[in-house]
Structure formats: structure tokens, C-alpha cells
Write an enzyme that holds these catalytic residues in place. Sequence first.
Site, mmCIF file in Angstrom:
data_model
loop_
_atom_site.group_PDB
_atom_site.id
_atom_site.type_symbol
_atom_site.label_atom_id
_atom_site.label_comp_id
_atom_site.label_asym_id
_atom_site.label_seq_id
_atom_site.Cartn_x
_atom_site.Cartn_y
_atom_site.Cartn_z
ATOM 1 N N ASP A 46 38.047 9.741 25.432
ATOM 2 C CA ASP A 46 38.637 11.080 25.476
ATOM 3 C C ASP A 46 39.128 11.529 24.104
ATOM 4 O O ASP A 46 39.118 12.728 23.803
ATOM 5 C CB ASP A 46 39.750 11.167 26.526
ATOM 6 C CG ASP A 46 40.798 10.075 26.410
ATOM 7 O OD1 ASP A 46 40.848 9.394 25.377
ATOM 8 O OD2 ASP A 46 41.565 9.893 27.381
ATOM 9 N N GLU B 42 44.951 7.179 27.218
ATOM 10 C CA GLU B 42 45.544 6.083 27.994
ATOM 11 C C GLU B 42 44.993 4.715 27.589
ATOM 12 O O GLU B 42 45.632 3.691 27.857
ATOM 13 C CB GLU B 42 45.323 6.310 29.496
ATOM 14 C CG GLU B 42 43.902 6.180 29.998
ATOM 15 C CD GLU B 42 43.093 7.455 29.851
ATOM 16 O OE1 GLU B 42 41.990 7.523 30.426
ATOM 17 O OE2 GLU B 42 43.556 8.391 29.147
ATOM 18 N N THR C 279 52.342 1.276 25.197
ATOM 19 C CA THR C 279 53.187 1.689 26.317
ATOM 20 C C THR C 279 54.669 1.455 26.056
ATOM 21 O O THR C 279 55.520 1.967 26.791
ATOM 22 C CB THR C 279 52.762 0.962 27.605
ATOM 23 O OG1 THR C 279 52.772 -0.452 27.379
ATOM 24 C CG2 THR C 279 51.372 1.402 28.026
ATOM 25 N N HIS D 39 37.926 14.862 22.355
ATOM 26 C CA HIS D 39 38.950 15.774 21.849
ATOM 27 C C HIS D 39 38.617 16.219 20.429
ATOM 28 O O HIS D 39 38.609 17.421 20.121
ATOM 29 C CB HIS D 39 40.313 15.076 21.899
ATOM 30 C CG HIS D 39 41.450 15.873 21.349
ATOM 31 N ND1 HIS D 39 42.358 16.535 22.155
ATOM 32 C CD2 HIS D 39 41.849 16.115 20.067
ATOM 33 C CE1 HIS D 39 43.254 17.150 21.402
ATOM 34 N NE2 HIS D 39 42.963 16.906 20.119
ATOM 35 N N GLU D 40 38.321 15.258 19.555
ATOM 36 C CA GLU D 40 38.066 15.591 18.150
ATOM 37 C C GLU D 40 36.772 16.383 17.983
ATOM 38 O O GLU D 40 36.713 17.323 17.187
ATOM 39 C CB GLU D 40 38.045 14.321 17.294
ATOM 40 C CG GLU D 40 39.315 13.484 17.348
ATOM 41 C CD GLU D 40 40.587 14.256 17.055
ATOM 42 O OE1 GLU D 40 40.521 15.330 16.432
ATOM 43 O OE2 GLU D 40 41.664 13.784 17.461
ATOM 44 N N HIS E 235 50.774 21.029 19.481
ATOM 45 C CA HIS E 235 50.549 19.857 20.316
ATOM 46 C C HIS E 235 51.443 19.834 21.548
ATOM 47 O O HIS E 235 51.183 19.078 22.485
ATOM 48 C CB HIS E 235 50.765 18.568 19.510
ATOM 49 C CG HIS E 235 49.705 18.294 18.507
ATOM 50 N ND1 HIS E 235 49.831 18.627 17.185
ATOM 51 C CD2 HIS E 235 48.485 17.714 18.640
ATOM 52 C CE1 HIS E 235 48.733 18.276 16.536
ATOM 53 N NE2 HIS E 235 47.904 17.717 17.388
ATOM 54 N N GLU F 277 44.216 23.149 20.714
ATOM 55 C CA GLU F 277 44.521 21.820 21.225
ATOM 56 C C GLU F 277 44.194 21.696 22.714
ATOM 57 O O GLU F 277 43.719 20.656 23.180
ATOM 58 C CB GLU F 277 45.994 21.482 20.996
ATOM 59 C CG GLU F 277 46.324 21.028 19.592
ATOM 60 C CD GLU F 277 45.678 19.689 19.266
ATOM 61 O OE1 GLU F 277 45.541 18.835 20.166
ATOM 62 O OE2 GLU F 277 45.307 19.496 18.092
#
Length: 369
Positions: free
Chosen positions: A174, A221, A226, A178-179, A273, A202
Site C-alpha cells: 500500500d 500496517e 506498533t 500510495h507513492e 497528512h 494525500e
Amino acid sequence: RPNAVDNWYYFIDANTGYILEKYNNTQTDGHAQGTATDLNGETQTVHSYQIGSWYYMIDGSRSIWQGGDLPGSPLGGLWTLRYQDGSLYYVYSNNANTWEPVEVSAHSNTGSVFQYFYDTFGRQAIDGDGSTIISVVNVTTSSGEPMDNAYWNGAYMAYGDGNTYFTPLAGALDVAAHEMTHGIVERTVGLEYKFQSGALNESFADIFGAMVDRDDWRMGENVVNTQYYPSGALRDLSDPNQGGTTYSDPGWQPAHWDEFLDWDITYDNGGVHYNSGIPNKACYLISESIGREKTEQIYYKILEAEYLNSQGTFVDMRLAAIQAVTEFVNEGLLGFVNSDIAAVSDAFDAVGIVGEEGSSAPEDSDPVQ
């Protein structure tokens, strides 16, 4: 014949012994295919290009391949490079099956994202005209530290190896989507990277990140630490707040216009963002109502038809989405029906993006004589 592949021809000056010319006479198209393990421990097919006894991380197997002067100037391929000490270097190997995991991830993810846009929308690379798609791994900060980020800089997609908040960002499909979408936005509607237009930039990147990696609505993710992102993701289109209450909580974004952050340009370019969480949630609600397949067609049509001006606002986005779905319904395309128009409108209502009057495109200045 130094190995089983190469067949070199040398031309020697008989008087001096100097080599006047040499070339490899093995007649092959150079395309090679191997397998290697990525950052997630999964085996990926690696498309490379063989030149002599070396394999370069150039994927010439896609529909946009045109050849070029190799290895330095591939045309229409997917090209992965590495960053070191402020310069870019070839990624190459003496074996089609031997590559570093970070290289494998960046290269294979780029192939998956390219193929998604080609198979779903017929798009020929980032510029729509078959240009070479470049990925760069091992990017560092200006001080030489591992970079906790990935970015599109107008020429290539770059991936840091992570430091505090992330593991190597090339490991996330992802993130790659995105990029690359940032590049497509730049080549289509050209949303300026500030304030609401920047947040929409964005948002488009997140939306197609979730459409390519469509097993959930979360971003990053697979690469977040985390300990710093307790939700387990960088962002979540279905739940922008991610359990937080304010922008200081890791992973928090506003989910409704009532939470919009009215910042000046000195902080996150005016909140690009953060505020993207609001149109992100609208997209999720649309998809929940009419499905991902229709939703991705709406958002791509907004880009391709350039319904937005470069300084488009959230209300402009609402109107563009309604215009796109209405045109699909009127043209009888892709199974769109009248109720889909209401679903789009209701989704933007639900996040507080309302209004019927959009903004005007900025006027061009008179040319300087």
C-alpha cells in the site's frame, strides 16, 4: 566464451595489441526471470534484464516496454535503483535468483501497482504514456541516517529503510501504491501540495493504496512499529481517529469536518497528512454502500477527467465525485444506477463535506514580455 551464456567478439590491433572494440554476440532479448524472497519472507517473481553475465533490476516484461540504451536508460520499464552517499546506483546481480529482500519488495510491489492501474483502468504508467517507472531503495536522511519515510519526488518513488517508527517501507504494497498515486495525481489534476488541495492529494494516494492492497482499509500496517502506532497502522480510512482524540495521538486523523485542523502552511503544509482523513472516510462510506469496484472507478475518473482544479477544496471533491457517478449512470456504464448518486452524496454529508458551489480555478497571470 567465459561462461555458458556469453559469446564475446574482440577486435585487436595486430600491431599494438590494443582492444579496438568488443561486444557480446549472444543473441538474446535480455529478459530474465527468477525468484527471490522479499521483506515479508514471501517468494516473489523477479523480472530482470541480462546484459552479459550480469542481471539488472529492470523489468521489461510489461506492456510499456520499449527497450532503450541499457542498462542506463531503459524506456518503459520498471527500474529499481539503490541510494548510497547521495548518489543512485544500479541494482544488479550475477544470478537472476539472488537479490536483497528490500530490492525484491520494491521491484515486485511496483510491478503489482503498475499492473493494477493497467488492468483496471488501462493506464500506461505514471504519466499515462508509458514512461519508465523508477523506484529507489535504501534512501537515507541528509545526515546519512536510515530514513523513516517514503516519498514521491516528481521523478521516482523512494523508500527509506526505517529507523524508529517503521521497518523498511519498501515492504508495504500500500505504501508503493500510495507513492505511485502521488505521481499520477501530479500528471493529471495536479493538486497543489498544501491546505485542502494537498489533503486531497494525500487522500487520493491513500485511497488507491487501499484499492491495490484491498484486504483492509489500513495504510502501512506491514511496516509500522506498533510501539509507536498502537492501532497497528499508520492510517485507517474506515476509522481515521484510530482510537485517538487529538492530532498528538499517533495515527489520529480527523474523521469529520468538525475536527478539521485549520493550520497554516508551516505545519504539515497546512495539515495535508491529517485532514486527508475526512475525504478518506467519505470514500470508505461510498465503498461500503456501492462496493470497491464502483468506487475505484469514480475516483479514477475524477483524476482522468480532471474535474478538480489545482487548488481544489473538499467541496470541489464532493461535486467531482457526484459528477463522475452521474456521468457513469447517464452513460449506462459499469452497472451504475441512480441510487449510487445518492450513496455518494450521503457519504460526503456524513463527514460534513457539504455545499453545492465549488471554487474557481486560479487565473493565469499575463505573460511577461
